[in-house]
Write a protein that holds these residues in place. Structure first.
Motif, PDB file in Angstrom:
ATOM      1  N   GLN A   1       0.824  -1.211   0.000  1.00  6.76           N
ATOM      2  CA  GLN A   1       0.000   0.000   0.000  1.00  6.76           C
ATOM      3  C   GLN A   1       0.851   1.250   0.000  1.00  6.76           C
ATOM      4  OE1 GLN A   1      -2.354  -0.826   3.760  1.00  6.76           O
ATOM      5  NE2 GLN A   1      -3.846   0.298   2.543  1.00  6.76           N
ATOM      6  N   TRP A   2       2.010   1.161   0.671  1.00  4.87           N
ATOM      7  CA  TRP A   2       2.751   2.368   1.001  1.00  4.87           C
ATOM      8  C   TRP A   2       4.173   1.951   1.334  1.00  4.87           C
ATOM      9  CZ3 TRP A   2       1.227   7.306   0.530  1.00  4.87           C
ATOM     10  CH2 TRP A   2       1.906   8.298   1.230  1.00  4.87           C
TER      11      TRP A   2
ATOM     12  N   ALA B   1       4.505  -1.528   3.398  1.00  7.37           N
ATOM     13  CA  ALA B   1       3.340  -1.654   4.273  1.00  7.37           C
ATOM     14  C   ALA B   1       2.133  -2.182   3.520  1.00  7.37           C
ATOM     15  CB  ALA B   1       3.009  -0.295   4.879  1.00  7.37           C
TER      16      ALA B   1
ATOM     17  N   MET C   1      -1.651  -5.101   4.202  1.00  9.14           N
ATOM     18  CA  MET C   1      -2.317  -6.079   5.055  1.00  9.14           C
ATOM     19  C   MET C   1      -2.021  -7.483   4.554  1.00  9.14           C
ATOM     20  SD  MET C   1      -6.305  -6.390   6.222  1.00  9.14           S
ATOM     21  CE  MET C   1      -6.386  -4.949   7.274  1.00  9.14           C
TER      22      MET C   1
ATOM     23  N   ARG D   1       3.797   0.935  -4.334  1.00  5.34           N
ATOM     24  CA  ARG D   1       2.361   0.680  -4.261  1.00  5.34           C
ATOM     25  C   ARG D   1       1.884  -0.034  -5.533  1.00  5.34           C
ATOM     26  NH1 ARG D   1      -2.359   2.136  -1.803  1.00  5.34           N
ATOM     27  NH2 ARG D   1      -4.111   2.470  -3.225  1.00  5.34           N
TER      28      ARG D   1
ATOM     29  N   LYS E   1      -9.629  -1.229 -10.107  1.00  7.76           N
ATOM     30  CA  LYS E   1      -8.821  -1.240  -8.877  1.00  7.76           C
ATOM     31  C   LYS E   1      -8.793  -2.655  -8.327  1.00  7.76           C
ATOM     32  CE  LYS E   1      -7.732   0.656  -4.421  1.00  7.76           C
ATOM     33  NZ  LYS E   1      -7.980   1.515  -3.278  1.00  7.76           N
ATOM     34  N   HIS E   2      -7.564  -3.188  -8.220  1.00  4.76           N
ATOM     35  CA  HIS E   2      -7.326  -4.533  -7.699  1.00  4.76           C
ATOM     36  C   HIS E   2      -6.279  -4.401  -6.611  1.00  4.76           C
ATOM     37  CE1 HIS E   2      -4.735  -8.206  -7.785  1.00  4.76           C
ATOM     38  NE2 HIS E   2      -5.910  -8.776  -7.630  1.00  4.76           N
ATOM     39  N   THR E   3      -6.539  -4.874  -5.406  1.00  4.14           N
ATOM     40  CA  THR E   3      -5.699  -4.592  -4.222  1.00  4.14           C
ATOM     41  C   THR E   3      -5.331  -3.109  -4.226  1.00  4.14           C
ATOM     42  OG1 THR E   3      -3.562  -5.263  -5.206  1.00  4.14           O
ATOM     43  CG2 THR E   3      -4.857  -6.978  -4.115  1.00  4.14           C
ATOM     44  N   SER E   4      -4.029  -2.792  -4.240  1.00  9.10           N
ATOM     45  CA  SER E   4      -3.654  -1.382  -4.218  1.00  9.10           C
ATOM     46  C   SER E   4      -3.263  -0.874  -5.611  1.00  9.10           C
ATOM     47  CB  SER E   4      -2.488  -1.189  -3.245  1.00  9.10           C
ATOM     48  OG  SER E   4      -1.457  -2.119  -3.517  1.00  9.10           O
TER      49      SER E   4
ATOM     50  N   VAL F   1      -4.180   0.370  -9.480  1.00 10.22           N
ATOM     51  CA  VAL F   1      -5.221   0.936 -10.339  1.00 10.22           C
ATOM     52  C   VAL F   1      -4.683   0.990 -11.764  1.00 10.22           C
ATOM     53  CG1 VAL F   1      -6.690   2.942 -10.795  1.00 10.22           C
ATOM     54  CG2 VAL F   1      -6.147   2.310  -8.431  1.00 10.22           C
TER      55      VAL F   1
ATOM     56  N   PHE G   1     -11.866  -7.268  -7.520  1.00 10.27           N
ATOM     57  CA  PHE G   1     -11.564  -5.929  -8.042  1.00 10.27           C
ATOM     58  C   PHE G   1     -12.862  -5.150  -8.206  1.00 10.27           C
ATOM     59  CE2 PHE G   1     -12.107  -8.770 -11.671  1.00 10.27           C
ATOM     60  CZ  PHE G   1     -12.972  -8.060 -12.512  1.00 10.27           C
TER      61      PHE G   1
ATOM     62  N   PHE H   1      -5.174   0.133   7.748  1.00 12.87           N
ATOM     63  CA  PHE H   1      -5.276  -0.133   6.311  1.00 12.87           C
ATOM     64  C   PHE H   1      -6.025   1.002   5.604  1.00 12.87           C
ATOM     65  CE2 PHE H   1      -7.656  -1.849   2.700  1.00 12.87           C
ATOM     66  CZ  PHE H   1      -6.657  -2.504   1.990  1.00 12.87           C
TER      67      PHE H   1
ATOM     68  N   ARG I   1      -3.923   4.257   5.392  1.00 18.57           N
ATOM     69  CA  ARG I   1      -2.883   4.185   4.346  1.00 18.57           C
ATOM     70  C   ARG I   1      -3.493   4.277   2.951  1.00 18.57           C
ATOM     71  NH1 ARG I   1       0.295  -0.901   7.097  1.00 18.57           N
ATOM     72  NH2 ARG I   1       1.651   0.287   8.491  1.00 18.57           N
ATOM     73  N   GLU I   2      -4.636   3.634   2.777  1.00 13.38           N
ATOM     74  CA  GLU I   2      -5.253   3.595   1.461  1.00 13.38           C
ATOM     75  C   GLU I   2      -5.681   5.003   1.015  1.00 13.38           C
ATOM     76  OE1 GLU I   2      -4.688   0.888   0.176  1.00 13.38           O
ATOM     77  OE2 GLU I   2      -5.864   0.975  -1.665  1.00 13.38           O
TER      78      GLU I   2
ATOM     79  N   ALA J   1      -2.736   7.198   0.203  1.00 18.02           N
ATOM     80  CA  ALA J   1      -2.134   6.841  -1.083  1.00 18.02           C
ATOM     81  C   ALA J   1      -2.966   7.326  -2.263  1.00 18.02           C
ATOM     82  CB  ALA J   1      -1.947   5.324  -1.156  1.00 18.02           C
ATOM     83  N   GLU J   2      -4.288   7.322  -2.121  1.00 21.03           N
ATOM     84  CA  GLU J   2      -5.148   7.652  -3.266  1.00 21.03           C
ATOM     85  C   GLU J   2      -5.503   9.126  -3.373  1.00 21.03           C
ATOM     86  OE1 GLU J   2      -8.501   5.243  -4.230  1.00 21.03           O
ATOM     87  OE2 GLU J   2      -7.095   3.843  -5.133  1.00 21.03           O
TER      88      GLU J   2
ATOM     89  N   ALA K   1       0.159   3.948  11.710  1.00 15.98           N
ATOM     90  CA  ALA K   1       0.088   3.572  10.295  1.00 15.98           C
ATOM     91  C   ALA K   1       1.327   4.024   9.534  1.00 15.98           C
ATOM     92  CB  ALA K   1      -1.172   4.152   9.655  1.00 15.98           C
ATOM     93  N   PHE K   2       1.915   5.158   9.963  1.00 16.80           N
ATOM     94  CA  PHE K   2       3.028   5.717   9.188  1.00 16.80           C
ATOM     95  C   PHE K   2       4.349   5.730   9.942  1.00 16.80           C
ATOM     96  CE2 PHE K   2      -0.908   7.224   7.324  1.00 16.80           C
ATOM     97  CZ  PHE K   2      -0.723   6.805   6.019  1.00 16.80           C
TER      98      PHE K   2
ATOM     99  N   TRP L   1     -15.582  -5.504  -0.564  1.00 15.97           N
ATOM    100  CA  TRP L   1     -14.353  -6.029   0.025  1.00 15.97           C
ATOM    101  C   TRP L   1     -13.654  -4.918   0.788  1.00 15.97           C
ATOM    102  CZ3 TRP L   1     -15.406  -7.117  -5.337  1.00 15.97           C
ATOM    103  CH2 TRP L   1     -15.976  -8.368  -5.531  1.00 15.97           C
ATOM    104  N   GLN L   2     -12.319  -4.825   0.612  1.00 16.05           N
ATOM    105  CA  GLN L   2     -11.627  -3.687   1.217  1.00 16.05           C
ATOM    106  C   GLN L   2     -11.064  -2.816   0.109  1.00 16.05           C
ATOM    107  OE1 GLN L   2      -9.029  -4.875   4.424  1.00 16.05           O
ATOM    108  NE2 GLN L   2     -10.672  -5.934   5.458  1.00 16.05           N
ATOM    109  N   LEU L   3     -11.834  -2.705  -0.970  1.00 13.02           N
ATOM    110  CA  LEU L   3     -11.396  -1.887  -2.100  1.00 13.02           C
ATOM    111  C   LEU L   3     -11.988  -0.489  -1.945  1.00 13.02           C
ATOM    112  CD1 LEU L   3     -11.713  -4.617  -4.834  1.00 13.02           C
ATOM    113  CD2 LEU L   3      -9.605  -3.503  -4.093  1.00 13.02           C
TER     114      LEU L   3
END
Lengths: 419, 307
Positions: free
Chosen positions: A231-232, A244, A246, A300, A337-340, A342, A397, B24, B27-28, B31-32, B56-57, B173-175
């Motif tokens: 993710q980061w 980083a 999950m 990422r 978007k799939h996991t992190s 795009v 996704f 999570f 961070r997401e 990032a976006e 987180a950071f 999900w977690q998207l």
């Protein structure tokens, strides 16, 4: 007071409009004493104002103005319940066809589906549809509350007829754990308290079934490999970097051999951290960061995996739930978007729409709103994927409209075996 | 029927799972989105949120500023806590004042004793616009209110800052997807699935500090509309009201003139946890005058752009 830590079960409710889904959740919350006095007072007041009796239990979850006015559930309401050993996150999902995307939202993270149906009408089209969506989204356990038993004079015959229907459909949809319980959400029979009106039934109540189901199945999977989508990137004081994300699939340990994908660099985990502290291993569901032995320019969208490795490809065979207002057609361009990660994506082939009644695929070449179909997608960048049935994180996704940024589809890599 | 073999290598502790999920999400969104900000009131929920953001950071500095929407009607203990906490974590603090919105003529001054709670929305939206923030983290939880129970973890806001409950993005999900066009923004709620009890258990587990007013103390209060309000610069006793000195604590921290105290002897974290676990009145029901106006008070405020 030291309260014991609890495990966590996520469930989604499924059921057609008017079968009593919101009432059942209301009953469950009231009878397990999850609601506070002022919340009960507010519900009683709202019930009186709308002339629907002393306490309309559906108002517990139908919180929006429009929902109370129309007497329907529009969007997922999240509710929380705790028992001495378990915390429940309940996604109460809408039953109407036009809110299918909201139902899928609730079911996508569920360990279990709690299905509510009316004993007099059995399995309605809409309930079949939502069970099919839940099955496609990977829900394997269901608890079926056969509701309104009071209205059929607690008839075992009426119950058995519905049981046959459910068992048949459950076999078709590959559910592995199925509990079927006669209830009256209105009167409370077999929701939390067992019923005196059903002497012929000696199985669990809904709460018993919820408490004994397996929790935490959402993130874990049947894959043998661990996955960490990056993710980061965190810069460490010494000058190194950690990655980083999950963890899912399996535990990661310091010293594990891993492969960074799609670059295909083999290396070793040199450190695992959580919140700035070093730890020895990272279990599934932990938002950790990893140090790697190799010098890489990973970032990422890349993925760290242990064997067996996922697939790297820019062409995916997928199952798609389409929520867009206009049909999805071949050649259409979207963002994925799939996991992190795009990436731009184009629809290469549409292989048909699922006929929910027959669990069959027709030969349609476009998907209308709320259709579920099979499609082959071509992505601009390489993706690192697992089949959805093996890993719900690396197998899922969403598709995004490039102009409005709206989420217009939920997608899964591969397709369910019952199709 | 057969059961799919499931791996046992996962943590099942609910606080661990809630914590990692929140990290999570933090961070997401960072990032976006281009310019995130964390809304920090100094209350317990935003304190937990800031604590999670630091985790987180770590070991890096927070990659975004924190912002307080200051009504000017705060409890002084909370402002002290805000400043000390922000300094300790080394964050940049942006303070947007409701008084400035009043001075600019954008909202009407309700007077010294009047509530500024609803006016915050204007100040908040202006501050988001002026700073070009495209994402704002908030500590709201779904168990607080029936409208919040319907809100996504990433809640899309149009150029007017409005929430439209009928047009929420599907969130599968977690998207989490937080992309917006210019002028729009998202609110992100990493504590969505936490309950009041989870928050207190986490504060205890992490040995966090929170403002003193959460713990039982003696205070001069008046009973008004079924709530104990603390006597101070923004609350004076009205005719027929008797000032009493009672042992109380606050379950939520909002403006001094619309946040009620509860009778409590809970002076430690473990006593608070016990009290919350046994409570039979909800957090906001016990203490928030702002939610008592109508059946859908929170939904109406959220539609306008409230937290």
């Amino acid at each position: 007071m030291q309260l014991a830590t609890k495990d966590l079960l996520r469930l989604a409710t499924i059921g057609s409009v008017d079968d009593g889904k919101s009432t059942l959740i209301g009953r469950l919350l009231v009878d397990t004493r999850q609601l506070f006095d002022d919340q009960l007072d507010a519900i009683a007041e709202a019930s009186e104002k709308r002339g629907v009796g002393d306490l309309d239990l559906s108002f517990v979850t139908d919180g929006l103005r429009a929902e109370r006015e129309q007497g329907i559930t529009i969007d997922v309401a999240y509710r929380y319940a705790t028992t001495p050993t378990r915390k429940f996150i309940i996604a109460d999902c809408p039953g109407h066809v036009q809110y299918t995307s909201n139902m899928a939202t609730g079911a996508s993270t569920a360990d279990l589906a709690l299905v509510v149906l009316d004993v007099a009408s059995g399995l309605k089209e809409q309930t079949r549809r939502h069970l099919c969506i839940a099955a496609l989204l990977g829900v394997r356990s269901i608890i079926v509350a056969v509701n309104k038993m009071d209205a059929v004079d607690w008839s075992q015959l009426a119950f058995d007829r519905v049981v046959d229907e459910i068992v048949t459909l459950s076999r078709e949809l590959d559910f592995t754990s199925v509990s079927i319980i006669p209830v009256s959400a209105l009167l409370g029979d077999n929701v939390v308290e067992s019923s005196n009106n059903l002497p012929w039934y000696d199985g669990p109540t809904v709460l018993d079934a919820l408490e004994s189901s397996e929790a935490g199945t959402w993130e874990h999977t049947t894959t043998q490999g661990a996955r960490l989508p990056i993710q980061w990137v965190l810069r460490q004081p010494g000058g190194g970097r950690t990655y980083a994300g999950m963890v899912n699939g399996d535990t990661m340990h310091v010293g594990d051999r891993v492969t960074l994908l799609p670059a295909n660099v083999e290396t070793t985990i040199t450190s695992i951290n959580f919140g700035g502290d070093e730890i020895a291993d990272a279990t599934v569901g932990l938002a950790a960061d990893l140090g790697l032995a190799a010098e890489t320019n990973a970032g990422r969208g890349d993925l760290i995996a242990t064997a067996p490795l996922p697939t790297v490809s820019n062409e995916l065979k997928t199952t798609i739930c389409w929520f867009g207002e206009k049909p999805l057609v071949v050649g259409q361009r979207l963002r994925l978007k799939h996991t992190s990660k795009v990436t731009p994506v184009r629809v290469k082939i549409i292989n048909g729409v699922i006929d929910i009644a027959k669990l069959d695929i027709d030969d349609s070449t476009s998907l209308n709103t709320n259709d579920i179909g099979l499609a082959t997608l071509q992505t601009a960048d390489l993706l690192v994927v697992d089949d959805y049935r093996v890993n719900r994180v690396t197998g899922s996704f969403v598709l995004i409209d490039e102009a409005t940024n709206a989420t217009v589809a939920a997608g899964m890599v591969g397709h369910a075996s019952f199709l | 029927m057969t059961t799919t073999p499931l791996r046992t290598s996962h943590t099942t502790d609910h606080l661990d799972l809630l914590e990692s999920h929140a990290i999570f999400i933090l961070r997401e969104v960072v990032a976006e989105c281009e310019r995130p900000v964390l809304l920090f009131s100094g209350g317990k929920d935003s304190a937990v949120l800031l604590h999670l953001a630091v985790k987180a950071f770590a070991p890096q500095q927070l990659p975004f500023p924190v912002m307080h929407i200051d009504t000017g009607q705060n409890f002084p203990e909370v402002i002290d806590f805000r400043d000390a906490t922000v300094e300790r974590v080394g964050a940049r603090l942006v303070v947007a004042k409701v008084q400035d919105s009043i001075d600019q003529g954008k909202v009407v001054d309700p007077g010294l004793m009047g509530s500024r709670n609803r006016l915050q929305t204007v100040t908040l939206l202006d501050a988001i616009n002026d700073n070009n923030f495209d994402a704002a983290f908030g500590g709201a939880r779904r168990d607080e209110d029936k409208a919040r129970a319907k809100e996504r973890i990433l809640s899309f806001r149009d150029t007017f800052g409005q929430w439209d409950p009928r047009k929420q993005r599907p969130e599968l999900w977690q998207l989490y997807q937080g992309k917006v066009n210019a002028g729009e923004h998202v609110r992100a709620f990493p504590l969505s699935d936490w309950t009041e009890l989870d928050v207190w258990q986490y504060i205890e587990r992490e040995s966090m500090t929170v403002p003193d007013i959460y713990f039982a103390h003696d205070r001069d209060v008046v009973l008004r509309d079924g709530m104990y309000l603390a006597i101070g610069p923004f609350v004076a006793p009205r005719e027929n009201e008797t000032v009493e000195r009672l042992t109380v604590r606050f379950r939520t921290v909002g403006d001094a003139n619309c946040t009620g105290a509860v009778l409590s002897r809970a002076s430690t974290l473990s006593a608070i946890i016990e009290e919350v676990a046994l409570a039979n009145v909800s957090e906001r029901g016990a203490t928030r005058a702002d939610d008592k106006f109508s059946e859908t008070a929170m939904e109406d405020r959220k539609r306008e752009g409230y937290f």
